[in-house]
Design an enzyme around this catalytic site. Structure first.
Site, mmCIF file in Angstrom:
data_model
loop_
_atom_site.group_PDB
_atom_site.id
_atom_site.type_symbol
_atom_site.label_atom_id
_atom_site.label_comp_id
_atom_site.label_asym_id
_atom_site.label_seq_id
_atom_site.Cartn_x
_atom_site.Cartn_y
_atom_site.Cartn_z
ATOM 1 N N LYS A 158 0.841 -1.201 0.000
ATOM 2 C CA LYS A 158 0.000 0.000 0.000
ATOM 3 C C LYS A 158 0.875 1.249 0.000
ATOM 4 O O LYS A 158 1.728 1.423 0.889
ATOM 5 C CB LYS A 158 -0.850 0.028 1.266
ATOM 6 C CG LYS A 158 -2.282 -0.400 1.059
ATOM 7 C CD LYS A 158 -2.952 -0.489 2.404
ATOM 8 C CE LYS A 158 -4.356 0.035 2.364
ATOM 9 N NZ LYS A 158 -5.004 -0.087 3.672
HETATM 10 O O1 G3P Z 1 -9.386 0.742 4.770
HETATM 11 C C1 G3P Z 1 -9.153 2.000 5.326
HETATM 12 C C2 G3P Z 1 -9.654 2.051 6.701
HETATM 13 O O2 G3P Z 1 -8.945 1.258 7.577
HETATM 14 C C3 G3P Z 1 -9.926 3.380 7.233
HETATM 15 O O3 G3P Z 1 -11.124 3.245 7.877
HETATM 16 O O4 G3P Z 1 -12.946 3.819 9.355
HETATM 17 O O5 G3P Z 1 -10.606 4.534 9.903
HETATM 18 O O6 G3P Z 1 -11.828 5.587 8.037
HETATM 19 P P1 G3P Z 1 -11.658 4.368 8.857
#
Ligand code: G3P
Length: 272
Positions: free
Chosen positions: A97
């Site tokens: 990534k």
């Molecule tokens: O896949 C990306 C993710 O881990 C971010 O998620 O919920 O922290 O925005 P969030």
């Protein structure tokens, strides 16, 4: 649409994988921190290398993204190569990534480092998942640089729109992607709208990179990601479990179980 789990917790990955529906795993430094903190809280130790190899082996046949923590071109490339070399042999399923734009606010001259790193690693045959995508333009450039996957962060766009407009919300609250509200981030009306626009552009221009809807917070958003044309959605474990939940399913199960008569239940007992 493929389903990935957005987690670095081995138990969650194992459970989702054993359900037979998992196509991949996405991790990032924050998810790894969460998983490791939980392990330490239990009083257990952790060997990071073994732990990640265990994730890869658990999710064999599924793609697993590991993120770089560096943000300067040379260092991202070096770290990406090392992560790939160290972990890909475990199950041949590693994606690296790389952020779409690793420059921090106010920092000039680093804007292209992400794209350059994507290009270099991709040319070396290392599959890249471009992360922290918040515009269709970033997605387009990442795909052009060779990324195999681009990851728009749907939930975080919704957070951004609501915060900018002083709308109170909980992280898991559904935010409509209907375009009827007048909030937008340079023409993007919601996280799902971002996914849709990227999917449309890629389709229109026959771009092969897959669109991975990330930062998905609830089941309705996961459904809308599928409708919007996402190739993949990465979902927290809780959301994956919620995909199966419905009151009428539970109610039906209760009544079918209560109604099961011995003449019928016993039909298969003691038989091969
Ligand atoms: O896949 C990306 C993710 O881990 C971010 O998620 O919920 O922290 O925005 P969030």
């Amino acid at each position: 649409m493929q389903i990935f789990i957005d987690s670095a917790k081995l138990e969650e990955i194992k459970e989702a994988y054993n359900a037979g529906i998992l196509d991949g795993v996405t991790t990032n430094p924050s998810l790894i921190k969460k998983a490791v903190e939980e392990i330490k809280k239990r009083g257990d130790g952790i060997d990071m290398e073994d732990y990640i190899k265990e994730i890869l082996k658990t999710a064999h046949n599924a793609r697993v993204s590991l993120e770089v923590t560096e943000y300067i071109y040379d260092k991202m490339v070096e770290q990406g190569r090392k992560l790939f070399k160290m972990f890909n042999p475990a199950a041949k399923n590693v994606y690296i990534k790389i952020p779409a734009n690793p420059s921090f606010e106010g920092e000039k001259g680093k804007e292209f480092d992400g794209l350059r790193a994507i290009k270099t690693l991709s040319q070396e045959g290392i599959p890249v998942n471009c992360t922290l995508v918040f515009t269709p333009e970033q997605a387009l450039l990442a795909a052009k640089a060779g990324a195999k996957i681009v990851s728009p962060f749907a939930g975080r766009i919704d957070d951004y729109l609501r915060t900018k407009n002083n709308i109170a919300f909980d992280k898991s609250d559904y935010y409509p992607a209907d375009g009827k509200n007048d909030l937008n981030d340079n023409g993007i009306v919601s996280g799902i709208d971002l996914v849709r626009q990227i999917a449309e552009i890629f389709k229109k221009h026959s771009i092969e990179a897959e669109v991975l809807a990330a930062s998905i917070r609830n089941t309705r958003q996961a459904r809308e990601a599928a409708l919007a044309g996402a190739d993949i959605a990465t979902l927290p474990f809780e959301v994956i479990k919620e995909l199966l939940a419905h009151y009428k399913t539970r109610e039906g199960m209760r009544s079918f179980t209560d109604d099961a008569i011995p003449e019928y239940v016993n039909l298969t007992k003691g038989r091969n």
